[in-house]
Motif scaffolding. Sequence first.
Motif, PDB file in Angstrom:
ATOM      1  N   LYS A  11       0.843  -1.208   0.000  1.00 53.45           N
ATOM      2  CA  LYS A  11       0.000   0.000   0.000  1.00 53.45           C
ATOM      3  C   LYS A  11       0.880   1.262   0.000  1.00 53.45           C
ATOM      4  O   LYS A  11       1.962   1.228  -0.584  1.00 53.45           O
ATOM      5  CB  LYS A  11      -0.969  -0.040   1.182  1.00 53.45           C
ATOM      6  N   HIS A  99      -8.537  -3.022  -6.467  1.00 55.52           N
ATOM      7  CA  HIS A  99      -8.472  -3.167  -4.998  1.00 55.52           C
ATOM      8  C   HIS A  99      -9.583  -2.309  -4.387  1.00 55.52           C
ATOM      9  O   HIS A  99      -9.892  -1.228  -4.893  1.00 55.52           O
ATOM     10  CB  HIS A  99      -7.098  -2.717  -4.493  1.00 55.52           C
ATOM     11  N   GLU A 101      -9.704  -0.362  -2.008  1.00 57.87           N
ATOM     12  CA  GLU A 101      -9.351   1.027  -1.683  1.00 57.87           C
ATOM     13  C   GLU A 101      -9.382   1.904  -2.937  1.00 57.87           C
ATOM     14  O   GLU A 101      -9.748   3.079  -2.873  1.00 57.87           O
ATOM     15  CB  GLU A 101      -7.982   1.063  -0.972  1.00 57.87           C
ATOM     16  N   GLU A 171     -11.496 -10.288  -1.097  1.00 57.44           N
ATOM     17  CA  GLU A 171     -11.149  -9.460   0.050  1.00 57.44           C
ATOM     18  C   GLU A 171     -12.397  -8.764   0.583  1.00 57.44           C
ATOM     19  O   GLU A 171     -12.771  -7.698   0.080  1.00 57.44           O
ATOM     20  CB  GLU A 171     -10.133  -8.394  -0.361  1.00 57.44           C
ATOM     21  N   ALA A 175     -12.910  -6.819   6.385  1.00 56.18           N
ATOM     22  CA  ALA A 175     -11.799  -7.566   6.988  1.00 56.18           C
ATOM     23  C   ALA A 175     -10.445  -6.915   6.690  1.00 56.18           C
ATOM     24  O   ALA A 175      -9.427  -7.321   7.243  1.00 56.18           O
ATOM     25  CB  ALA A 175     -11.803  -9.002   6.479  1.00 56.18           C
ATOM     26  N   ILE A 176     -10.435  -5.897   5.827  1.00 58.57           N
ATOM     27  CA  ILE A 176      -9.160  -5.313   5.405  1.00 58.57           C
ATOM     28  C   ILE A 176      -8.660  -4.330   6.456  1.00 58.57           C
ATOM     29  O   ILE A 176      -9.352  -3.377   6.804  1.00 58.57           O
ATOM     30  CB  ILE A 176      -9.292  -4.623   4.033  1.00 58.57           C
ATOM     31  N   GLY A 177      -7.466  -4.598   6.953  1.00 60.76           N
ATOM     32  CA  GLY A 177      -6.817  -3.691   7.904  1.00 60.76           C
ATOM     33  C   GLY A 177      -7.570  -3.540   9.213  1.00 60.76           C
ATOM     34  O   GLY A 177      -7.253  -2.662  10.020  1.00 60.76           O
ATOM     35  N   GLY A 212      -7.400  -9.920   3.782  1.00 65.29           N
ATOM     36  CA  GLY A 212      -8.142  -9.247   4.858  1.00 65.29           C
ATOM     37  C   GLY A 212      -7.635  -9.734   6.195  1.00 65.29           C
ATOM     38  O   GLY A 212      -8.057 -10.781   6.676  1.00 65.29           O
ATOM     39  N   SER A 213      -6.675  -8.973   6.750  1.00 68.10           N
ATOM     40  CA  SER A 213      -6.099  -9.282   8.066  1.00 68.10           C
ATOM     41  C   SER A 213      -5.506 -10.687   8.148  1.00 68.10           C
ATOM     42  O   SER A 213      -5.607 -11.358   9.173  1.00 68.10           O
ATOM     43  CB  SER A 213      -7.146  -9.068   9.167  1.00 68.10           C
ATOM     44  N   LEU A 232      -3.546 -12.450  -0.323  1.00 69.03           N
ATOM     45  CA  LEU A 232      -3.133 -11.076  -0.601  1.00 69.03           C
ATOM     46  C   LEU A 232      -2.997 -10.429   0.775  1.00 69.03           C
ATOM     47  O   LEU A 232      -3.976 -10.266   1.497  1.00 69.03           O
ATOM     48  CB  LEU A 232      -4.188 -10.379  -1.464  1.00 69.03           C
ATOM     49  N   VAL A 233      -1.749 -10.117   1.142  1.00 68.92           N
ATOM     50  CA  VAL A 233      -1.435  -9.705   2.504  1.00 68.92           C
ATOM     51  C   VAL A 233      -1.087  -8.227   2.531  1.00 68.92           C
ATOM     52  O   VAL A 233      -0.249  -7.782   1.743  1.00 68.92           O
ATOM     53  CB  VAL A 233      -0.203 -10.504   3.024  1.00 68.92           C
ATOM     54  N   GLY A 234      -1.722  -7.464   3.400  1.00 69.95           N
ATOM     55  CA  GLY A 234      -1.394  -6.044   3.533  1.00 69.95           C
ATOM     56  C   GLY A 234      -0.419  -5.843   4.686  1.00 69.95           C
ATOM     57  O   GLY A 234       0.781  -6.059   4.546  1.00 69.95           O
TER      58      GLY A 234
HETATM   59  P1  PGA Z   1      -4.618  -6.284   5.325  1.00 69.44           P
HETATM   60  O1  PGA Z   1      -4.816  -5.764   3.824  1.00 69.44           O
HETATM   61  O2  PGA Z   1      -3.883  -7.591   5.259  1.00 69.44           O
HETATM   62  O3  PGA Z   1      -3.814  -5.203   6.004  1.00 69.44           O
HETATM   63  O4  PGA Z   1      -5.971  -6.456   5.900  1.00 69.44           O
HETATM   64  C1  PGA Z   1      -5.142  -6.636   2.778  1.00 69.44           C
HETATM   65  C2  PGA Z   1      -5.325  -5.888   1.479  1.00 69.44           C
HETATM   66  O5  PGA Z   1      -5.923  -4.801   1.455  1.00 69.44           O
HETATM   67  O6  PGA Z   1      -4.891  -6.357   0.411  1.00 69.44           O
END
Ligand code: PGA
Length: 258
Positions: A11, A99, A101, A171, A175-177, A212-213, A232-234
């Motif tokens: 990101k 994505h 976002e 995603e 669940a994201i972030g 997602g987390s 897919l890991v943030g």
């Molecule tokens: P996250 O993000 O692992 O920080 O939840 C995932 C993403 O947005 O791809």
Amino acid sequence: MTRPLVIGNWKMNLDYVEAIHLTQQLGVILKNKPLEHVELVVVPPFVDLRSVTSVVESDRVDLEVGAQHASQHDTGAHTGEVSVPMLQRLNVHWVLVGHSERRAMYAMNDEVVAQTLRTVLRHGLQAVLCVGEELAVRESGEQVDFVTAQLHAALAGVEEKSRPLVTIAYEPVWAIGSGLTASTEQVRDMTEHIRTVAASLSLDTVRVLYGGSVNPENAASLMIEGGVDGFLVGGASLKAESFLTIGQVANDCYDVKR
Ligand code: PGA
């Protein structure tokens, strides 16, 4: 089981100096402990791409490099955008498309997502189509219809020769972030559904990731019980140890399932 794919989406984190550092760290750890079955991809901010691909090439790091977004146009008056041919010149082989976002904050609607996907595929890069519902959609029980519509809008009519270049990342936006991971049942149900829709669009062998987390603790159950082909890991991709532990989990799950 198909070969697992683990993608780290940095990101808008890490400037180019920090990005070089993290790539070098990943290289050192991977040299000592290679992940033989897993395909690993890092997705840095645009301004880091040249530095990261240089380190990957000079240190022979077993990583591929992706971009977080690309323009649907190849060239022209699009201030602030970056084109797929520009990415290709930098040895970038992957692009995240749509994505959540980008969809929520930068007005990327289904039509632009579809156009961008076509552009990425036309140039022969790997496209990771991101889909997923917001919390209100999940609470109203409409997540399956919602994700189906996103898949149809983006994938209908993808040319046969481009199909192997498509990956789908489920995603759920909530669940994201957030630290709130979807349950393994929720992931399994949606993953199965995504595979069915993809097959109906002639994408029978597409890899389906979850994002997602994801963290080193929940990765194994998401992979085995959730039935995904990778992640897919943030947040957890910003530290070499946590990202590669997730990679290791995917590697071990592949060994067990094979
Ligand atoms: P996250 O993000 O692992 O920080 O939840 C995932 C993403 O947005 O791809």
